[in-house]
Design an enzyme around this catalytic site. Sequence first.
Site, PDB file in Angstrom:
ATOM      1  N   LYS A 165       0.623  -1.431   0.126  1.00  0.00           N
ATOM      2  CA  LYS A 165      -0.245  -0.033   0.223  1.00  0.00           C
ATOM      3  C   LYS A 165       1.122   1.153   0.177  1.00  0.00           C
ATOM      4  CE  LYS A 165      -4.080   1.969   2.137  1.00  0.00           C
ATOM      5  NZ  LYS A 165      -5.248   1.804   3.236  1.00  0.00           N
TER       6      LYS A 165
ATOM      7  N   SER B 286     -10.348   2.482   2.742  1.00  0.00           N
ATOM      8  CA  SER B 286      -8.950   2.610   1.358  1.00  0.00           C
ATOM      9  C   SER B 286      -8.104   2.106   1.003  1.00  0.00           C
ATOM     10  CB  SER B 286      -8.415   3.563   3.149  1.00  0.00           C
ATOM     11  OG  SER B 286      -7.447   3.055   3.493  1.00  0.00           O
TER      12      SER B 286
ATOM     13  N   SER C  68     -10.268  -0.359   6.720  1.00  0.00           N
ATOM     14  CA  SER C  68      -9.182  -0.383   5.657  1.00  0.00           C
ATOM     15  C   SER C  68      -8.882  -1.551   4.873  1.00  0.00           C
ATOM     16  CB  SER C  68      -8.072   0.702   4.996  1.00  0.00           C
ATOM     17  OG  SER C  68      -8.994   2.206   5.571  1.00  0.00           O
TER      18      SER C  68
END
Lengths: 482, 480
Positions: B75, B150, B174
């Site tokens: 990420k 997210s 997330s």
Amino acid sequence: MNNKYEVVIGLEVHVELKTATKIFCGCKTTFGGDPNTHVCPICLGLPGVLPVVNEKVVEYGVRTGLAINAKVPNYSKFDRKNYYYPDLTKNFQTSQFDLPICENGYLDIEVDGVVKRIGITRAHMEEDAGKLVHSGKTISSSNSSNVDYNRVGVPLLEIVSEPDIRSSEEAKAYVEALKMILTYIDVSDCKMEEGSIRADANVSIRLIGAKEFGTRTETKNLNSLKALQKAIEYEVERQTEVIEDGGVIEQETRTWDDEQGITLSMRSKADAHDYRYFPEPDLPPIILTDEYIDNIRRLLPELPEARKKRLIEMDSLSVYDANLVIAEKFLADFYDEVRKSIDDPKLIVNYLMGDYYRELVAVGLDFSSSPVSTKDFSELLKLLQEKTISGKIAKEIIPLMVKDGKSPKVIVEEKGLVQISDTGAIEAIIAEVVAANPKAVDDYKNGKGNSIGFLVGQVMKASKGKANPGIVNELLKSVLDK
Amino acid sequence: MGKIKDIHNQLLNKEISAVELIKEYLANLKVSENKLGTYLAITEEKAIADALAIDKKISNGESIGLLAGIPMGIKDNISTKGIITTCGSKILENYKPVYNATVVNKLYHEGGIILGKCNMDEFAMGSSSENSAYKLVRNPWDIDRVPGGSSGGSAATVGAEEVVFSLGSDTGGSIRQPAGFCGVAGMKPTYGRVSRYGLIAYASSLDQIGPIAKNVEDCAIVHDIISGYDKMDSTSANMPSTKSLDNINRDIKGLRIGVPKEYFGGDEKVLKTLKKALAKFEEMGAIVEETSLPHTEYALPAYYIIASAEASSNLARFDGVRYGARDFDQNDVTDMMSVTRDKFFGKEVKKRIMIGTYALSAGYYDAYYLKALKVRTLLKRDFDEAFKKYDVLITPVAPTLPFKIGENIKDSITMYLGDICTVTINLVGIPGIAIPCGFADGLPVGMQILGKPFSEELLFNVAHRFEQNNDFHLRKPEVK
């Protein structure tokens, strides 16, 4: 100062702790260095980094708390103080808000022989900020500014006094007393010129007898005792004038302009920051066990007040002498070390504060930077006690000790300065002097007793100062009285 | 699509080389990424170089880590030395970290090969990945739908089998919610289980890094590697890493499963799928009972206050002074900082910074922040009580199926309500794993299994048992 008013002062003293590394990372805390060389991702606040508390900082905080008679709670925590300024790398300062490392202490100060107790509200740990370097003389005249983050993360202890201080002299005495304790417990160098201790002064005035405090101003960044005193005096005068002219004091932050010798308004209360303090989520609370605190208490060195008492009671020093000796930890330790082999406290003090100190001043050194060791200093006093040398010779030896750090014994041997105590040798000199000065001898015999002084002087001169003056006196008398 | 252990054996047996494997994955990734928007950076050169090094080790007979040669996505809010790390934000457009996050070092150490940085909602603020400042991420099961957020890029890339596993971060769901939306397994570890050092903070007291993989076993392998104490993170728990892989395949007969009723108020299709899954657990010998977590309704507002408050402070450092974007047209530093922040932060980020700043302001602190902390304590108590009776709790991951792109983005409240099943877990700090528990309308439905602090090994086992009795994890989306 108009004597209708009473001055009320509270001081916030920022002390740089002398840890080897910064408060939240492993960078060196050394003063100076090229800009941005003592930095790492953590103190630079790069995205994603996390702080780790330097345990030494906590230890020093606790030690300070105990030395200033404060309570050290078992639970304390860090908080974030949020404000935007380019000398910060994260735009918040990690500090302590409602639960500091120590609370409710005090210090006793002495001004004009009067002892007074000054309350200490709290002391809290925090990180220092960086330094802005402007291209011009002032911000407004600069085309650009650079930031040096070497100082960011240097550990500070902010010590906040109660508004118990009533004059600039008391303020100075308070900072001096604080400095003395902090150097005794070895948590800070307290070098004002390097900024390792600096003060903010909260000053207000009120009519004598008034119950309520007047509105205060805070003057920031006073980094010498002189600036502290002058800024307070200036503020008192300014505030008195404003009030006498029917005005009101604005609560504001001011700054001391050393060149002009005045304080200037920085920001008013309306522009005051809302720091939006909240608990630092990246650091767990600091939990200190009683054992941990007691351990630090046990290892606390003898503090100045206790030391002074000991010198007066055990060594029979006068208050004046004791104050001189304890004024600097280095000197007090020096004294104690010498005291181990010299059983004459007064002799030690006389030489330390007399001939030795004078010589240090003359060559621009101080006690801690002098090359003279306690061993050599003790040896010097021993030579005196054994009458191997006279006070006069000691005076000659001291500069040489200070200059080269040589031992007094070596100097005495090299220069042939050993005192002559051999009566035979002295008698020979006396015989010469008596023969060469018939007038003085006659004067003495005719009852002018003081002419013996002249003759002693001549003997000493002839012996190049090496004759033992006591023996000279004795022998001369017996020769003349024959 | 290989599993970690299978690929590992193929490499050891020289059935395939790491370079061949990585080139194949990269070729596929480049095509697939074009449709899905899963990456903000693809690190082809480094990947091939790293693969070459692995092959060299193998041919030299040196030992290799379990992740050696395994392609992974990281990420974009996790710091990777020398690889641009933007957090999905324009304010960090060209920011190259000078250090690796602890988890990245651990993965590199085991030989994991990074293929790129996964797209995400800007600074991890969002539930649909529509808040990326660069591009949308699409759901591999239906490219008109969101992948969740997210960590949308991290979940979609695993769902589409562009990589074998990825790392996400979870502040309010997330990892779990996008894992649920993309039909993959994602673990949000106990707060403190995995080092946060190098994770660009959104909300420090809630953030955790966790693994996302196509199956529970791979997810467990990665978790075992990234977990464990880190002296660089003062909030990391002083415990060794997990041994989840050694603890899967254990029988769950008699396992006590609590089903908190407050979590079952969503879409009928989701609930129906969940109920079927619970029936399956009963079939497997578990005891399933309804229970209650009475303070659940206060969790969402408390979450948005605490997370925003911490974010307002964490994101203060992005001011144009030291790194990242800067507006050069201003005459003084204050204007430079404020214009930079206004220009280069996205709308959602600015909104949360303002909410957080407000909540911490003098006069409002007690009413908002302090009250939210009290809610947090009450929520913890709810869970303490529940775990006295149950080994695990099971809930949906989200109240709805993956929604359409653009459907919720204009309506913050609806978007925030979508986090209702996940935010509480971060406030309480317990671990939670999301795995697919069925499909509805051709879209995956996620199930969330929750446990006591540091019960990750148990959660992996329960999830693994369920997975072994179903085939949801074996389905592959056809990206159209």
